[in-house]
Scaffold this active site. Structure first.
Site, mmCIF file in Angstrom:
data_model
loop_
_atom_site.group_PDB
_atom_site.id
_atom_site.type_symbol
_atom_site.label_atom_id
_atom_site.label_comp_id
_atom_site.label_asym_id
_atom_site.label_seq_id
_atom_site.Cartn_x
_atom_site.Cartn_y
_atom_site.Cartn_z
ATOM 1 N N GLY B 241 0.804 -1.216 0.000
ATOM 2 C CA GLY B 241 0.000 0.000 0.000
ATOM 3 C C GLY B 241 0.842 1.275 0.000
ATOM 4 N N HIS B 242 0.168 2.379 -0.118
ATOM 5 C CA HIS B 242 0.869 3.671 -0.229
ATOM 6 C C HIS B 242 1.626 4.018 1.055
ATOM 7 C CE1 HIS B 242 -3.151 5.947 0.844
ATOM 8 N NE2 HIS B 242 -2.911 4.977 1.661
#
Lengths: 332, 332, 332
Positions: B241-242
């Protein structure tokens, strides 16, 4: 869109077998569920739990088993396996688009590749040196087929499939979009705090009548090959590690991960998001429940499970207190 | 196929180090497992559990550790780390296909991109405005490289990799087919029953000597970057994920999901299909077992686990009764 | 890179609403977190746990809620929903690259496709017979759009998306790289030890304002369609089986697998790597925790969980002894 096909009950039975019971002048236009079928559609009763719907259905005709032969006055097809008959009937009404023999002018086919004249190579597909593509096989747009890959007859690669060099795909096999066959297995050796890559020099061998779902990945072997035997059906988003062997007619649901060198038997059923550790063996005819983690070999056919039942979150919190207590060795 | 390479034991040792013991005129043609090796193949004994096979092996020569030096009369290579030596020997016999400098005529390279003359740009690859591709780097067929992406030297993108704009990839890094680097992180704000997208304006930075497996996705950061440090090895079908940071030399097995803003330490080992919640920190040298869910930060090196052991389904049903009782707060 | 946009506090408020408090001649250059923002950046306080950072921040201005109106002397924007305001402010400073109307000369667009003049078709994209592409919609490089697909207005397909024939995508929807829409659902009937494929003749319908993350797959229906309603947000690596219905404004985190014919309500939140079995129903406003397996319908809004808490491995071993004892029906 193409003109829709229509069939009478007699025509269906003459194509697919089974016994037509009851008269009908109605031409049928397709297959539908027993709840939604209209008067020109063929419904099916594969699960007896829906038997009550037989009275209410608006279907023009129904596929059913011998025990239900007299359960409806509707025109009907009687067959020992209504669900498989349904599958064949859908195929009869919806034949796959024909393979268009020939290479799209934009396809990049290596001069040393051997492509059957009856095969279709789509736009922007790339076929490498020494690859062989069989009769009536279709390679979709932007697929990339590596050097020395062999693909059999009547196989269909949807757009955007990658097959790395030296892999083999059988006859009548289907690979969906996003599939990657033959990427490097996950092999490396620790050496002084770093990881040394182990080149993966095996390949992948996929048999006949296999289906591989969208975005599934099957890694090439380290030294020997990874093998998917005939008749296996793999859903989407599955990961199969290097040197696995999956036995014939095994089905694997979506999101399953299988670590390297696992051997799965024949006719197994692996539930969605299950995980299988590496270097173990699962015998034939095993069913693994969804999201179950298999960490040991399984030597006896049967159903195996490891998922915690879902609970409302406050109950789960209470359960977790017990679990932690057991883990700490405290008395409850 | 290329002519197969052959080496004598002395030639191997002169390339890769180690000590050659025993005479042999035999030229070796490749590396194989100790069970399957034939008389022209080099086997290896990396795991002492296979030591008994040393007596039965048909291998032409064997790689083994100092303690096994005299355990066989076969010609052999003695090295402190036989497994890493095996990795290097496989690479010696199977050098990667050479990078063919130049751009395929069908590659679409933006005039403002800077591509090293020694780099290879494959058929139907697209390289965007301001991108830079380093020396001897290979961009596979149909890869799409966004604007202002920077890719270092000696890096290999297999076919069908996407890199969104502004991301950075280091030297000697390998990205397998289907990898997506820099897609938008999953960020949105609730507002009156709807979700407002938060534009993701960070990028992804991937270090040197990293490998990323097929169909793995690494999202760009929301404001700052997502970072994969040097030497990390990521298997297939992983989601990062970011704004995650993965510390150097960490290995992550297939199907792992890591939620946004997690920070993973150096030299960690994350087992297959594990899940890591967002906004937590895992210190260096942590091992997470397969299919384990990490919901809290880990501050102490060690092994952490949360999977329920697999059981035959009828035992599991009995276990589930207990679990539900604990959850309801009932006496057992 | 394009010239960076700058805004004064007043200009931001005149674009996005809210109340500007405090004077500032400073032009702002972008948005940053409250810890990292510099004197030309706009920070935001969306979570009160970071309120102490308000005193230390070097930001040029801050977005905050009415209760924090007087908590800082910094120039500030007061708004009832600072997090959603932050999202809009990032969009203001970082507008998406404009759609460049027109077809790249290498795009293969079927003569019977209908493409709006304002739409962009990227290099090596393939658009099939009878497809319709709406106004200002962008189809990225190497995307493959099947026959009779309909895509609405202002929708963006990043490179390397596949949409199979007959599927429908709404307006203002975003599909990230590697997405596969409309591959065959996983349907087959057992017949004499083999599996007969059930042709999948439904399609996929995706509504407006949906986002689908990288490498996510959504299968076409068997007979009826698979449906993703308006406003849904799907992260990466998700698998949605045939005939699922996902209700509007539901968000699904990465790596989730949803088996066929599940019906998910509106405004649900499905945690990462959760699994949802087929043929069940989840009502509106349900939250499923990460890695939870849902095997039964859920009829009451709330939070549901099934993950085992992570433990140090030696504690887990002790817990597993208890679990196995419960499973065998032994006294503890």
């Amino acid at each position: 869109m193409a003109e829709a096909l229509t069939f009478s009950l007699r025509e269906i039975v003459s194509e697919l077998g089974g016994e037509a019971v009851g008269e009908s002048a109605q031409r049928l236009t397709g297959v539908a569920t027993i709840e939604s079928a209209g008067p020109t559609q063929l419904a099916f009763l594969a699960n007896l739990k829906y038997r009550a719907q037989l009275e209410r259905t608006r279907a023009g005709a129904v596929i059913l088993g011998p025990d239900e032969r007299d359960a409806t006055p509707l025109p009907r097809i009687v067959t020992p396996n209504p669900y498989a008959y349904y599958a064949r009937a859908v195929a009869l009404f919806n034949p796959p688009p024909p393979v268009k023999a020939g290479r799209h002018p934009t396809a990049q086919v290596d001069p040393e590749a051997i492509v059957a004249a009856s095969a279709e190579i789509g736009p922007y597909a790339v076929v490498g040196h020494g690859a062989r593509i069989g009769e009536r096989t279709s390679i979709g747009a932007t697929c990339v087929i590596g050097a020395n890959v062999r693909i059999g007859d009547d196989t269909r690669l949807y757009p955007r499939v990658t097959i790395y060099n030296d892999c083999t795909i059988g006859d009548r096999t289907i690979l969906h979009s996003g599939v990657v066959i033959g990427a490097d297995g996950f092999g490396m050796a620790p050496d002084q705090g770093r990881w040394v890559k182990i080149p993966q020099v095996g390949a992948v061998r996929i048999g006949d009548d296999v289906e591989v779902g969208a975005n599934t990945t099957i890694d090439r072997g380290a030294l020997d090959d990874t093998v998917i035997e005939d008749g296996c059906k793999l859903d989407n988003q599955i990961q199969i590690g290097h040197n696995c062997v999956v036995g014939e007619h095994t089905v694997i649901a979506g999101c399953v991960g299988i670590a390297g060198s696992a051997r799965i038997g024949k006719r197994c059923r692996i539930g969605g998001a299950a995980g299988i550790s590496g270097h173990l063996e699962i015998c034939d005819n095993v069913t693994i429940s969804a999201m179950t983690l298999v960490t040991k070999s399984i030597k006896k056919p049967g159903v195996y499970t490891s998922a915690l039942p879902m609970m409302p979150h406050d109950e789960w919190l209470r359960w977790a207190v017990h679990a932690r207590r057991d883990a700490k060795g405290e008395k409850s």
